[in-house]
Design a protein around this motif. Structure first.
Motif, PDB file in Angstrom:
ATOM      1  N   GLU A 178     -12.734  -6.440 -33.138  1.00  0.00           N
ATOM      2  CA  GLU A 178     -11.458  -6.684 -33.829  1.00  0.00           C
ATOM      3  C   GLU A 178     -11.068  -5.514 -34.726  1.00  0.00           C
ATOM      4  O   GLU A 178      -9.908  -5.402 -35.126  1.00  0.00           O
ATOM      5  CB  GLU A 178     -11.524  -8.007 -34.597  1.00  0.00           C
ATOM      6  CG  GLU A 178     -11.822  -9.164 -33.647  1.00  0.00           C
ATOM      7  CD  GLU A 178     -11.722 -10.548 -34.255  1.00  0.00           C
ATOM      8  OE1 GLU A 178     -10.987 -10.734 -35.218  1.00  0.00           O
ATOM      9  OE2 GLU A 178     -12.408 -11.459 -33.734  1.00  0.00           O
ATOM     10  N   ARG A 228      -1.154 -18.430 -35.707  1.00  0.00           N
ATOM     11  CA  ARG A 228      -1.910 -17.735 -36.761  1.00  0.00           C
ATOM     12  C   ARG A 228      -1.106 -16.515 -37.197  1.00  0.00           C
ATOM     13  O   ARG A 228      -0.637 -15.760 -36.328  1.00  0.00           O
ATOM     14  CB  ARG A 228      -3.256 -17.320 -36.162  1.00  0.00           C
ATOM     15  CG  ARG A 228      -4.098 -16.432 -37.041  1.00  0.00           C
ATOM     16  CD  ARG A 228      -5.327 -15.915 -36.277  1.00  0.00           C
ATOM     17  NE  ARG A 228      -6.403 -16.869 -36.229  1.00  0.00           N
ATOM     18  CZ  ARG A 228      -7.518 -16.708 -35.506  1.00  0.00           C
ATOM     19  NH1 ARG A 228      -7.681 -15.622 -34.759  1.00  0.00           N
ATOM     20  NH2 ARG A 228      -8.468 -17.608 -35.513  1.00  0.00           N
ATOM     21  N   TYR A 277      -5.656 -27.659 -40.415  1.00  0.00           N
ATOM     22  CA  TYR A 277      -4.958 -28.266 -39.273  1.00  0.00           C
ATOM     23  C   TYR A 277      -4.052 -29.445 -39.617  1.00  0.00           C
ATOM     24  O   TYR A 277      -3.242 -29.840 -38.798  1.00  0.00           O
ATOM     25  CB  TYR A 277      -5.979 -28.713 -38.215  1.00  0.00           C
ATOM     26  CG  TYR A 277      -6.721 -27.540 -37.606  1.00  0.00           C
ATOM     27  CD1 TYR A 277      -6.104 -26.713 -36.667  1.00  0.00           C
ATOM     28  CD2 TYR A 277      -8.024 -27.238 -37.991  1.00  0.00           C
ATOM     29  CE1 TYR A 277      -6.765 -25.626 -36.115  1.00  0.00           C
ATOM     30  CE2 TYR A 277      -8.696 -26.155 -37.451  1.00  0.00           C
ATOM     31  CZ  TYR A 277      -8.058 -25.354 -36.512  1.00  0.00           C
ATOM     32  OH  TYR A 277      -8.712 -24.280 -35.972  1.00  0.00           O
TER      33      TYR A 277
HETATM   34  P1  TYD Z   1     -11.489 -17.639 -32.779  1.00  0.00           P
HETATM   35  O1  TYD Z   1     -12.538 -18.440 -32.103  1.00  0.00           O
HETATM   36  O2  TYD Z   1     -11.110 -17.990 -34.179  1.00  0.00           O
HETATM   37  O3  TYD Z   1     -11.949 -16.102 -32.678  1.00  0.00           O
HETATM   38  P2  TYD Z   1     -11.123 -14.753 -33.058  1.00  0.00           P
HETATM   39  O4  TYD Z   1      -9.958 -15.097 -33.890  1.00  0.00           O
HETATM   40  O5  TYD Z   1     -12.156 -13.991 -33.842  1.00  0.00           O
HETATM   41  O6  TYD Z   1     -10.764 -14.112 -31.749  1.00  0.00           O
HETATM   42  O7  TYD Z   1     -10.165 -17.686 -31.907  1.00  0.00           O
HETATM   43  C1  TYD Z   1     -10.151 -17.297 -30.548  1.00  0.00           C
HETATM   44  C2  TYD Z   1      -8.724 -17.407 -30.060  1.00  0.00           C
HETATM   45  O8  TYD Z   1      -8.331 -18.798 -30.068  1.00  0.00           O
HETATM   46  C3  TYD Z   1      -7.723 -16.688 -30.958  1.00  0.00           C
HETATM   47  O9  TYD Z   1      -6.696 -16.134 -30.148  1.00  0.00           O
HETATM   48  C4  TYD Z   1      -7.148 -17.791 -31.826  1.00  0.00           C
HETATM   49  C5  TYD Z   1      -7.202 -19.016 -30.915  1.00  0.00           C
HETATM   50  N1  TYD Z   1      -7.405 -20.317 -31.611  1.00  0.00           N
HETATM   51  C6  TYD Z   1      -6.520 -21.384 -31.361  1.00  0.00           C
HETATM   52  O10 TYD Z   1      -5.562 -21.262 -30.550  1.00  0.00           O
HETATM   53  N2  TYD Z   1      -6.739 -22.561 -32.019  1.00  0.00           N
HETATM   54  C7  TYD Z   1      -7.757 -22.729 -32.908  1.00  0.00           C
HETATM   55  O11 TYD Z   1      -7.893 -23.833 -33.498  1.00  0.00           O
HETATM   56  C8  TYD Z   1      -8.659 -21.634 -33.124  1.00  0.00           C
HETATM   57  C9  TYD Z   1      -9.815 -21.770 -34.096  1.00  0.00           C
HETATM   58  C10 TYD Z   1      -8.445 -20.451 -32.445  1.00  0.00           C
END
Ligand code: TYD
Ligand code: NAD
Length: 348
Positions: free
Chosen positions: A132, A286, A346
């Protein structure tokens, strides 16, 4: 040889500690962990009685404690994994990430430098980092070891900063170091705040699956035990002052991954096909969400002969099996503070 592994009660760290303790009975392994919400002694309960294993509860942000530990133990090697690791938490509390990931790493570097300064032979400081730090890719291209750092989240900015300090201690003081930048891990013992274990837990409990934005974000996924194999290899054979990218050659759009997970969960639970998919809910995106991560892992492949050992379908199946075989683990980690985190993230 005395080795300090930091963060060995966490997800990846526990697999690294287990590997080092069992594969190298002639090493003394010290696992230093503050046991934050993400650290869990249950992750390494099976090896706690091994003769070459020692657990130290402590915080890497406490410089005096770290200095004293290093002076007493005179470690020959450090494998540094302890960190705040979740992007969503870093958005809510960036300073916590600076403290642990930047200042904590600095404390380890200073303590290491102090005990090794006059004799670097045979020593190494290994910083375990993330892809990242390179920022986001568009639809094409791969991160290589020479891709410029361009972090977007407070988490990746803190990891980028700590990578820079490790490299700076190498350049400035001659500290023998190695850095790896790995893609998204998954597997047993993964805390259910990250995508895969969160969704496994929610499917078991018939709760909505909160997909951020449109779900068209791409990640490269690697089975955690393959990451631990790579760390073992780089610690022993990696060139000093080098960086290695580690990845699964395994890119998935979130929404496709979630559908595959739903399919495998329906099979496991004996539910009718399509049942879990109905739980998918698209939620607010996000902030600063990186579109795509993808790793070119050809350097570690060519130079050290590493490649992933399991396919994604197989790794995912083994992961699901682990959560079903360890229901009490999920119950323990999702009680108490987890509930509060979940509702703030959430349900707010
Ligand atoms: P995550 O497991 O938090 O890892 P990172 O952000 O380090 O890549 O997230 C993986 C992907 O999944 C990222 O694109 C964000 C998405 N995500 C969701 O869509 N919903 C969620 O509840 C979470 C935790 C992540
Ligand atoms: P994790 O959150 O599961 O575990 C982190 C561990 O560090 C926990 O045991 C926690 O108790 C400990 N810790 C946190 N703050 C501490 C402190 N101040 N002092 C001592 N110990 C402390 O994290 P993880 O997913 O296992 O990640 C481990 C390392 O690998 C991190 O450095 C992370 O940046 C890196 N990494 C993770 C991924 C991934 O997909 N999870 C991918 C690439 C790199």
């Amino acid at each position: 040889m005395k080795i300090l592994i930091t963060g060995g009660a966490g997800f990846i760290g526990s697999h690294v500690v287990r590997r080092f303790v069992l594969n190298y009975p002639n090493y003394e392994i010290y696992n230093l962990d503050a046991l934050t919400y993400a650290g869990n002694l249950e992750n390494i309960a099976d090896i706690e009685n091994q003769a070459n294993y020692h657990f130290v509860k402590g915080d890497i942000t406490d410089a005096a404690f770290i200095d004293q530990l290093f002076q007493e133990q005179q470690f020959d090697g450090v494998v540094h994994l302890a960190a705040e690791s979740h992007v969503d938490r870093s958005i809510k509390d960036p300073l916590a990430f600076v403290k642990t990931n930047v200042l904590g790493t600095m404390n380890l570097l200073n303590a290491t430098k102090a005990i090794w300064e006059h004799n670097y032979a045979g020593k190494r400081f290994y910083h375990v980092s993330t892809d990242e730090v390179y920022g986001a890719l568009g639809a094409e291209g791969l991160f290589t070891e020479t891709t410029a750092y361009d972090p977007n989240s407070p988490y990746s900015a803190s990891k980028a900063s700590s990578d820079h300090f490790v490299r700076a201690y190498g350049e400035t003081y001659g500290l023998p170091y190695v850095i790896t930048n790995c893609s998204n891990n998954y597997g047993p013992n993964h805390f259910p705040e990250k995508l895969i274990p969160l969704f496994i837990n929610n499917i078991i409990n018939n709760k909505p699956l909160p997909v951020y934005g449109d779900g068209n974000y791409t990640r490269d996924w690697l089975y955690v035990i393959d990451h631990a194999r790579a760390i073992d290899l780089v610690f022993h054979k990696g060139e000093l002052a080098e960086t290695y990218n580690i990845g699964g050659f395994n890119e998935w759009k979130n929404i496709d991954l979630v559908k595959l997970l739903c399919e495998q969960m329906d099979l496991k639970l004996g539910r009718e096909e399509g049942t879990s998919e109905q739980l998918i809910t698209f939620v607010k995106d996000r902030p600063g969400h990186d579109l795509r991560y993808a790793i070119d892992a050809s350097k570690i492949n060519k130079e050290l002969g590493w490649e992933p050992s399991v396919t994604f379908e197989e790794g995912l199946k083994q992961t699901i099996d682990w959560y079903f075989d360890n229901p009490e683990w999920l119950v323990h980690v999702t009680s108490g503070a987890y509930q509060e985190y979940y509702s703030k993230q959430y349900e707010a």
